[in-house]
Enzyme design. Structure first.
Site, PDB file in Angstrom:
ATOM      1  N   LYS A  50      84.685 -17.694  56.253  1.00 44.95           N
ATOM      2  CA  LYS A  50      84.075 -19.111  56.163  1.00 44.95           C
ATOM      3  C   LYS A  50      84.723 -19.913  57.394  1.00 44.95           C
ATOM      4  O   LYS A  50      84.248 -20.695  58.190  1.00 44.95           O
ATOM      5  CB  LYS A  50      84.258 -19.770  54.948  1.00 44.95           C
ATOM      6  CG  LYS A  50      83.336 -21.104  54.866  1.00 44.95           C
ATOM      7  CD  LYS A  50      83.752 -21.901  53.557  1.00 44.95           C
ATOM      8  CE  LYS A  50      83.057 -21.342  52.593  1.00 44.95           C
ATOM      9  NZ  LYS A  50      82.847 -21.897  51.064  1.00 44.95           N
ATOM     10  N   GLU A 107      93.823 -11.672  56.544  1.00 47.78           N
ATOM     11  CA  GLU A 107      93.395 -10.468  56.426  1.00 47.78           C
ATOM     12  C   GLU A 107      92.237 -10.054  57.450  1.00 47.78           C
ATOM     13  O   GLU A 107      92.283  -8.950  58.132  1.00 47.78           O
ATOM     14  CB  GLU A 107      93.237  -9.789  54.731  1.00 47.78           C
ATOM     15  CG  GLU A 107      94.284  -9.923  54.077  1.00 47.78           C
ATOM     16  CD  GLU A 107      94.454 -11.383  53.227  1.00 47.78           C
ATOM     17  OE1 GLU A 107      95.048 -11.477  52.286  1.00 47.78           O
ATOM     18  OE2 GLU A 107      93.786 -12.273  53.787  1.00 47.78           O
ATOM     19  N   GLY A 110      83.113 -18.300  47.829  1.00 41.17           N
ATOM     20  CA  GLY A 110      83.165 -16.813  48.292  1.00 41.17           C
ATOM     21  C   GLY A 110      82.473 -15.793  47.216  1.00 41.17           C
ATOM     22  O   GLY A 110      81.762 -15.033  47.899  1.00 41.17           O
ATOM     23  N   GLU A 124      88.293 -14.712  39.094  1.00 40.69           N
ATOM     24  CA  GLU A 124      88.724 -15.913  39.885  1.00 40.69           C
ATOM     25  C   GLU A 124      88.273 -17.040  39.351  1.00 40.69           C
ATOM     26  O   GLU A 124      88.742 -18.105  39.879  1.00 40.69           O
ATOM     27  CB  GLU A 124      88.478 -15.555  41.307  1.00 40.69           C
ATOM     28  CG  GLU A 124      88.978 -16.493  42.308  1.00 40.69           C
ATOM     29  CD  GLU A 124      88.722 -15.963  43.733  1.00 40.69           C
ATOM     30  OE1 GLU A 124      89.596 -15.216  44.352  1.00 40.69           O
ATOM     31  OE2 GLU A 124      87.748 -16.010  44.312  1.00 40.69           O
TER      32      GLU A 124
END
Length: 537
Positions: free
Chosen positions: A206, A212, A266, A352
């Site tokens: 995004k 990573e 996400g 999460e």
């Protein structure tokens, strides 16, 4: 007060639990012959049997009152209307807008987000069709045969899980691969047999700053450039990002960037442009069918009475076990080879979202929150950890997921698979008494206590539509539980500290041996051991 922890409804459930916690499922079924046909719910393609839970009619009544006390109906409306329910980041959590049908209108903060969504979907569809037809070629004029998705978290788990689930719908002329781990071996193995001239990379970040993802993307870029030159980057890289400046600096043409919005988290983004690689693989029509499946459950969640609302029922049952039976984990057990990545996907979605220790007001929570989610597909788990489920000392509520028809009929395979699913839920519920074991001195070893709770979810077949419905079921289940606990299910501040420290330590690992360190004694010593172990300093 936020949520419903500690309310009279909560305390009522606590008192009720003390009355029913010792009741066995054998007795519940014996006392209610219609239980297996009454404690069910259905919507879209999915049928839920929740009769094998340690509940009574009173339990469900009390749980629904708890949801009402938490203001669940108002919270649902606020989410769908674009309210800024993500309070710590002051924005909407509007993933439901990603699957609004064409022609729908939803104005949030002065913009018609439904129109924006379909504008991106149309661009995605056009690009996917060009790649699939061969109209889009690489810099050397070769047809694209390999599509490599570079992302991490929801930018990897979402499209990866959905691609594996929908393999029966993919274009087998295209080889779709996923790179997420910053471990260079992941990148090396993914690209070792690929031809650069036939490979397209989809970089999904995004912000276009995820360390990573950008590390992998730069290495992939170097791999491509070493073979085809700098000018080839624009034909072999596209971006899913909001950061057009960074993507352009990378060498990606602005025409080949696909946007998303800050109101898409996400782990809720597989149905956004993050699903571009998936759309290329299954085609725009199948992708649209998946979106329609999501929307089916959205409408059900928004309108169905709580007592017939699948995500509400599943969420409330999770509260019952997590907070009143003190169950720390929840198993997701899909009896489908194609759903092998679903448990990992749901780990992120649930853990999460609801792995929080403060409520929306910043105060410490007063009850345990998100469970540990885990599982593997089909009969594999039966020969691994089901022993603990049946005879261990830890209570593990579980969801069993299956289908009436497989993608491929091969002999009696599917009947045997389905028989195992149904047999396991029966065995977990009712067990086998010592007297039934009939094994003499070994009777106690062969006895199974039963009384292990399960949900069974069944659908006609695993299709793009039923997959979209299944994901949305779990999305909204997580939302229900976050509402009861009074936490924000849409932020993830817990991942930031590790990222910050990793950036600092990465510099120290590359520094000279005499570079000063200021961590704790363990971390400082490990850094020194790494430097020495490398042997190249």
């Amino acid at each position: 007060m936020t949520g419903a922890v500690g309310t009279p409804e909560w305390e009522g459930l606590r008192a009720h639990h003390s009355e029913v916690r010792g009741v066995h499922l054998r007795d519940l079924f014996a006392g209610d012959p219609d239980r297996g046909t009454r404690l069910v719910a259905e919507t879209g393609d999915w049928f839920l049997d929740y009769s094998k839970n340690r509940i009574t009619g009173e339990t469900m009544d009390l749980l629904i009152r708890l949801a009402e006390r938490a203001g669940l109906r108002e919270r649902i409306d606020a989410m769908f209307d674009g309210g800024h329910i993500n309070v710590t980041e002051d924005r909407a959590a509007l993933h439901t807008a990603l699957r609004l049908p064409r022609g729908a209108r939803l104005v949030v903060d002065g913009r018609d987000v439904a129109a924006d969504v379909h504008g991106v979907l149309d661009r995605m569809g056009g690009f996917a069709d060009r790649v699939r037809s061969g109209a889009w070629t690489g810099a050397s004029g070769h047809r694209i045969r390999n599509v490599v998705n570079i992302g991490i978290g929801g930018s990897d788990l979402g499209p990866y899980m959905a691609h594996e689930a929908l393999r029966a719908y993919t274009d087998r002329r295209l080889n779709l691969l996923f790179i997420s781990n910053v471990d260079g071996d992941d990148l090396w193995e993914a690209t070792r047999d690929l031809s650069p001239s036939e490979t397209l990379f989809v970089v999904s970040s995004k912000t276009f700053t995820t360390i990573e993802t950008l590390t992998n993307a730069r290495s992939a870029r170097a791999w491509l450039v070493s073979s085809l030159g700098e000018e080839a980057v624009a034909r072999h890289f596209v971006a899913v990002s909001t950061n057009a400046r960074a993507a352009t600096a990378f060498g990606i043409d602005a025409e080949n960037m696909f946007g998303l919005w800050d109101w898409v988290g996400g782990r809720y983004s597989v149905d956004s442009a993050i699903g571009l690689s998936l759309m290329i693989s299954i085609g725009p029509d199948a992708f649209a069918e998946m979106l329609a499946g999501f929307h089916t459950i959205d409408e059900h969640f928004r309108s169905a009475p709580f007592e017939r609302n699948l995500p509400v029922i599943m969420g409330l049952l999770g509260i019952w076990y997590r907070n009143f039976f003190a169950a720390q984990t929840h198993a997701v057990l899909p009896y489908s080879h194609y759903l092998s990545k679903l448990p990992a996907y749901l780990q992120q979605l649930d853990m999460e979202s609801n792995g929080k220790s403060v409520d929306v007001d910043g105060n410490p929570v007063q009850a345990d929150t998100g469970p540990i989610v885990w599982g593997t597909p089909g009969t594999n788990g039966q020969h691994a950890y089901y022993q603990m489920l049946h005879q261990g000392t830890t209570l593990v509520p579980a969801d069993f997921i299956g289908f009436y028809r497989p993608a491929h009929e091969i002999g009696e395979h599917h009947a045997l698979l389905a028989a195992n699913l149904l047999a396991q839920t029966e065995a977990l519920a009712f067990g086998r008494a010592v007297g039934e074991a009939r094994a003499g001195a070994q009777s106690t070893h062969r006895a199974l206590a039963g009384n292990h709770p399960t949900n069974t979810l069944l659908a006609p077949a695993l299709t793009p539509g039923s997959l979209g419905q299944l994901i949305a079921l779990y999305e909204h289940k997580v939302f229900v539980q976050g509402t009861i606990w009074g936490i924000n299910s849409f932020d993830q501040w817990g991942v930031d500290l590790g990222k910050e420290l990793a950036g600092r330590i990465a510099l120290e690992l590359r520094a000279d041996a005499d570079h000063s360190l200021a961590h704790d004694s363990s971390t400082d010593n490990l850094i020194r051991r790494y430097r020495t172990g490398r042997g190249d300093r």
